[in-house]
Each structure stands twice: as structure tokens, then as C-alpha cells.
Design an enzyme around this catalytic site. Sequence first.
Site, PDB file in Angstrom:
ATOM      1  N   GLU A  35       0.831  -1.217   0.000  1.00 25.79           N
ATOM      2  CA  GLU A  35       0.000   0.000   0.000  1.00 25.79           C
ATOM      3  C   GLU A  35       0.860   1.259   0.000  1.00 25.79           C
ATOM      4  O   GLU A  35       1.826   1.358   0.762  1.00 25.79           O
ATOM      5  CB  GLU A  35      -0.898  -0.031   1.239  1.00 25.79           C
ATOM      6  CG  GLU A  35      -2.330   0.311   0.973  1.00 25.79           C
ATOM      7  CD  GLU A  35      -3.039  -0.686   0.068  1.00 25.79           C
ATOM      8  OE1 GLU A  35      -3.112  -0.420  -1.152  1.00 25.79           O
ATOM      9  OE2 GLU A  35      -3.534  -1.705   0.579  1.00 25.79           O
ATOM     10  N   HIS A  36       0.483   2.203  -0.859  1.00 22.37           N
ATOM     11  CA  HIS A  36       1.216   3.466  -1.036  1.00 22.37           C
ATOM     12  C   HIS A  36       2.653   3.213  -1.486  1.00 22.37           C
ATOM     13  O   HIS A  36       3.554   4.003  -1.221  1.00 22.37           O
ATOM     14  CB  HIS A  36       1.172   4.326   0.235  1.00 22.37           C
ATOM     15  CG  HIS A  36      -0.192   4.944   0.450  1.00 22.37           C
ATOM     16  ND1 HIS A  36      -0.466   6.262   0.169  1.00 22.37           N
ATOM     17  CD2 HIS A  36      -1.351   4.407   0.883  1.00 22.37           C
ATOM     18  CE1 HIS A  36      -1.742   6.507   0.444  1.00 22.37           C
ATOM     19  NE2 HIS A  36      -2.305   5.387   0.873  1.00 22.37           N
ATOM     20  N   SER A  69     -24.993   6.707 -17.780  1.00 22.48           N
ATOM     21  CA  SER A  69     -24.802   5.592 -16.860  1.00 22.48           C
ATOM     22  C   SER A  69     -26.060   5.401 -16.048  1.00 22.48           C
ATOM     23  O   SER A  69     -26.910   6.289 -15.989  1.00 22.48           O
ATOM     24  CB  SER A  69     -23.629   5.867 -15.928  1.00 22.48           C
ATOM     25  OG  SER A  69     -23.983   6.881 -15.017  1.00 22.48           O
ATOM     26  N   LEU A 133     -12.523  -0.040  -3.414  1.00 20.46           N
ATOM     27  CA  LEU A 133     -12.329  -1.210  -4.279  1.00 20.46           C
ATOM     28  C   LEU A 133     -12.137  -0.793  -5.734  1.00 20.46           C
ATOM     29  O   LEU A 133     -12.310  -1.585  -6.649  1.00 20.46           O
ATOM     30  CB  LEU A 133     -13.520  -2.173  -4.136  1.00 20.46           C
ATOM     31  CG  LEU A 133     -13.769  -2.682  -2.705  1.00 20.46           C
ATOM     32  CD1 LEU A 133     -14.988  -3.595  -2.674  1.00 20.46           C
ATOM     33  CD2 LEU A 133     -12.554  -3.425  -2.152  1.00 20.46           C
ATOM     34  N   SER A 134     -11.792   0.478  -5.940  1.00 21.66           N
ATOM     35  CA  SER A 134     -11.433   0.991  -7.266  1.00 21.66           C
ATOM     36  C   SER A 134     -12.563   0.931  -8.288  1.00 21.66           C
ATOM     37  O   SER A 134     -12.376   0.490  -9.427  1.00 21.66           O
ATOM     38  CB  SER A 134     -10.217   0.247  -7.826  1.00 21.66           C
ATOM     39  OG  SER A 134      -9.101   0.566  -7.079  1.00 21.66           O
ATOM     40  N   SER A 135     -13.720   1.417  -7.862  1.00 30.63           N
ATOM     41  CA  SER A 135     -14.811   1.539  -8.839  1.00 30.63           C
ATOM     42  C   SER A 135     -14.385   2.473  -9.972  1.00 30.63           C
ATOM     43  O   SER A 135     -14.800   2.298 -11.120  1.00 30.63           O
ATOM     44  CB  SER A 135     -16.076   2.061  -8.163  1.00 30.63           C
ATOM     45  OG  SER A 135     -15.821   3.300  -7.529  1.00 30.63           O
ATOM     46  N   GLU A 168      -7.261   9.639 -14.410  1.00 30.83           N
ATOM     47  CA  GLU A 168      -7.483   9.823 -12.962  1.00 30.83           C
ATOM     48  C   GLU A 168      -6.652  11.010 -12.446  1.00 30.83           C
ATOM     49  O   GLU A 168      -7.137  11.840 -11.679  1.00 30.83           O
ATOM     50  CB  GLU A 168      -7.063   8.529 -12.256  1.00 30.83           C
ATOM     51  CG  GLU A 168      -7.265   8.525 -10.777  1.00 30.83           C
ATOM     52  CD  GLU A 168      -8.547   7.824 -10.355  1.00 30.83           C
ATOM     53  OE1 GLU A 168      -9.048   6.968 -11.101  1.00 30.83           O
ATOM     54  OE2 GLU A 168      -9.041   8.156  -9.274  1.00 30.83           O
ATOM     55  N   ASP A 180      -4.248   0.395  -9.501  1.00 34.68           N
ATOM     56  CA  ASP A 180      -5.647  -0.018  -9.643  1.00 34.68           C
ATOM     57  C   ASP A 180      -5.968  -0.397 -11.089  1.00 34.68           C
ATOM     58  O   ASP A 180      -6.608  -1.412 -11.362  1.00 34.68           O
ATOM     59  CB  ASP A 180      -6.577   1.102  -9.173  1.00 34.68           C
ATOM     60  CG  ASP A 180      -6.267   1.540  -7.746  1.00 34.68           C
ATOM     61  OD1 ASP A 180      -5.622   0.765  -7.016  1.00 34.68           O
ATOM     62  OD2 ASP A 180      -6.670   2.657  -7.374  1.00 34.68           O
ATOM     63  N   TYR A 232      -4.247  11.532   1.285  1.00 33.80           N
ATOM     64  CA  TYR A 232      -3.529  10.764   0.257  1.00 33.80           C
ATOM     65  C   TYR A 232      -2.425  11.617  -0.354  1.00 33.80           C
ATOM     66  O   TYR A 232      -1.277  11.200  -0.445  1.00 33.80           O
ATOM     67  CB  TYR A 232      -4.498  10.296  -0.821  1.00 33.80           C
ATOM     68  CG  TYR A 232      -3.851   9.380  -1.849  1.00 33.80           C
ATOM     69  CD1 TYR A 232      -3.918   8.002  -1.720  1.00 33.80           C
ATOM     70  CD2 TYR A 232      -3.157   9.906  -2.939  1.00 33.80           C
ATOM     71  CE1 TYR A 232      -3.310   7.161  -2.651  1.00 33.80           C
ATOM     72  CE2 TYR A 232      -2.550   9.088  -3.864  1.00 33.80           C
ATOM     73  CZ  TYR A 232      -2.635   7.716  -3.725  1.00 33.80           C
ATOM     74  OH  TYR A 232      -2.030   6.891  -4.638  1.00 33.80           O
TER      75      TYR A 232
HETATM   76  C1  GLA Z   1      -5.320   4.196  -4.162  1.00 27.44           C
HETATM   77  C2  GLA Z   1      -4.567   4.626  -5.408  1.00 27.44           C
HETATM   78  C3  GLA Z   1      -3.468   3.632  -5.765  1.00 27.44           C
HETATM   79  C4  GLA Z   1      -2.585   3.338  -4.564  1.00 27.44           C
HETATM   80  C5  GLA Z   1      -3.431   3.023  -3.332  1.00 27.44           C
HETATM   81  C6  GLA Z   1      -2.595   2.881  -2.092  1.00 27.44           C
HETATM   82  O1  GLA Z   1      -6.029   3.021  -4.401  1.00 27.44           O
HETATM   83  O2  GLA Z   1      -5.465   4.733  -6.494  1.00 27.44           O
HETATM   84  O3  GLA Z   1      -2.721   4.113  -6.847  1.00 27.44           O
HETATM   85  O4  GLA Z   1      -1.689   4.396  -4.323  1.00 27.44           O
HETATM   86  O5  GLA Z   1      -4.406   4.005  -3.088  1.00 27.44           O
HETATM   87  O6  GLA Z   1      -1.799   1.750  -2.173  1.00 27.44           O
END
Ligand code: GLA
Length: 390
Positions: A35-36, A69, A133-135, A168, A180, A232
Site C-alpha cells: 500500500e502506497h 450511466s 475497491l477501485s470503482s 485519474e 488499480d 492521500y
Molecule cells: C489508491 C490509489 C493507488 C494506490 C493506493 C494505495 O487506491 O489509487 O494508486 O496508491 O491508493 O496503495
Amino acid sequence: MSDLRDDVRELFHALTGRTPDGLWSAPGRVNLIGEHTDYNDGFVLPFAIDRRTIVGAGARDDSVLRVASTFGDEAVEIDLRELGAAQAGGALRGWAAYPLGVAWALGEFGADLEAVPGVDLVIDSNVPVGAGLSSSAAIESAVAIALDELWRLGMSRETLAKVGQRAENDAVGAPTGIMDQSASLLGRRDSAVSLDCRSLDAEVVPLGFADAGLAVVVIDTRVTHEHSTGGYRERRESCEAGAAALGVPSLRHVRVDELDRARQVLDDVTFRRVRHVVTENQRVLDTVRTLREAGPLAIGDLLDASHRSMRDDFEISVPELDLAVETAHGAGAIGARMTGGGFGGSAIALAPLDAVSHIRVAIDGAFAEHGFTAPEVFTVTPSDGALREP
Ligand code: GLA
């Protein structure tokens, strides 16, 4: 899935009077560990999940890009020739910034937006929004593969991941990394994507959860987070400041055995941010090796250590995430951690199948006892990445 496909076909027909040329879909993701680390040129190990965004797309005989949508209020349209100016003027806003941003970014990566035909896009999704969850990556990746095919661009999955990230970063305005979109485009059933974010070398790593009798439980805390502002961005800046103070291009260049030296140079907060990233990179490598050598039952401690590092050093957890992790453990999980950017969103727990219902009950009880909003608890399975629907 078939429901989503039907919804998309129906809405497409209602809006255009036609049937779409095709349906494309892309999944959300869970990050197993790492993560990060992506924007620090490091290592990540995400997997695509069985929640997807579907896009119905059909070429038009003009140069208009129109997106609609099931979750946006109304269709948004723009002439492809005007997309560049709209992006530069900050006019791409709201949910439509994701699909329109992808079309713009395809232009940045070589598509001739003066020459390609207009397209109608209709989007539906069952990736929960705001759950970490990266929608958003699911929308970007589904739109990217749809336009790539309709416009006959022939871009690689790796390039399409960069396209999604560019949308993004520049259209949506969130300074996120490449993880993601890579997970959504490169994921494989029962596997994770081991990605080196410096070289962008990706390898599929079998997870074998089902064979080992394990499930991945997601606990969506319903605490909302936002990556375009706040924590972030601040964390990313700390990492960059740490790398600059240590005289390296990115934290990827710092090894665990160099942390003592880093402690001499950095202030306490920056040191702890750096220590998270450096040790997290090592944990990703250790997780990949452990999965290969000993299987998924052996990775629990690494997931736990990752959570502690995010809670204590990187400070991106929240009480709801910590409670989810502790409670899942108490109810039989072999490892648990928050996943994604933090400050809210979801935790994951890796658990024996027969512990899943105990975990659900324990989490519901613990959240109620603490007066927290009731979480959503569900299981996910590692699934295939983006594809054209049959
Ligand atoms: C979000 C960002 C990713 C990543 C994570 C942390 O999901 O979109 O690029 O940095 O946070 O791991």
C-alpha cells in the site's frame, strides 16, 4: 452479471434506438498487500475481484462522444474535437470525468481524436462506490478497452493502464499511482498481479485461496474517503520529501537495512512514512515468495504486519478499519489489513471458509457496540481482468 448486461443493453437502446456494437467489462480490485508503494516506484500485489463495470459502446456517424450511466443523472456529451480544450479548461467534472478523461488520455497516448468516430457509451457497475475497491479504475479500464477496440488503436494493456491513470490524475485530479488500473486490466482468475511499478513488469501469481479452503472477506466500513484532496496527497508529498532528503530518486531505492541511516537524516514523522514504504515493499516480495513456497495459509502474518505499519507509521487507518481487522482476527481470520488508499474504505480478512459467518456476525456486533455505521461485509474472489463480454 447478466443483469448488468441486460440493463446496459436496455439503456443503450432507450438512448440511441440501436443495439451496442459490443459490451466490455472491467473489475474492481482488492490489494492483497503493497500500500502506497506504487507511486514510490515500488511493488504491489493486487487482484481483480468479481465485481465489474460494464460498458455498452457503439460508434456514431459524427464526432460526438456521449456517455450515460445507470448512476449518473443524465447523459453528458462533448465533441471529440473539443475534448482537449475542455480538459485543459477543467471542464470535465463529476462521474463523466472518468469516461471522458479516458478518451482524452487516449489522445495523449497517440489516438487521433480528430479522425476517430464519435461513440455512445452506456455504463453500469456493481463495484461498490467509495468502498476503496477501485470503482473508478473499473470504469476507466472498461471504457479504455472499449474505445481501444472501436477505434482500432491496438494499445497494449500496459499502455491502457497508463491511460486510465492519466485520466485519474489529470481529468479527475487524484494523484494516484498505477496499481488499480493494472489490477483491473491484467488480473487473472484465482491469481494476483505482482507488479514492479518502476519497470511495470507484471507477473501473474496463483493465489490458491479456494484450494486452501480460504475466503477473502471484505469489510466496507462505509467511512468515505477522497484521494484528490487531503491525506492521500499529503502522504505522497511526505514520501517525495523523504526521498529528496535521502538523496534518492524514489523510496524504491531505500533498503530495509538502510533505515537506521534514514532515521539520522529525517524528522520523526517523515521517517515513519519512509519506514512504512520501505518495509511494505519488502513485505510484498516476501508475500510473493511465501505464496510460491508455502501457499496462502502462510501469508497471514505479513498481512497483519502491513496493517500495523499503516496504522502506526503511515497513519492512514481509522478506528473503524482497526476494529474490523481486530474483530476479524478474533473470529478466526488468519490475516487482516485495510486495503487501498486508507482514511476509510475497506479492510480485508483472509479466513477459513467456515469462519466467514462468525466474522460477519462478530463485525456487525462490534460495529454496533461502538456506535459505528453498520458496515457491508461480503466475500470476493480473485477474477479475470478487463474483457470483451461474449
Ligand atoms: C489508491 C490509489 C493507488 C494506490 C493506493 C494505495 O487506491 O489509487 O494508486 O496508491 O491508493 O496503495
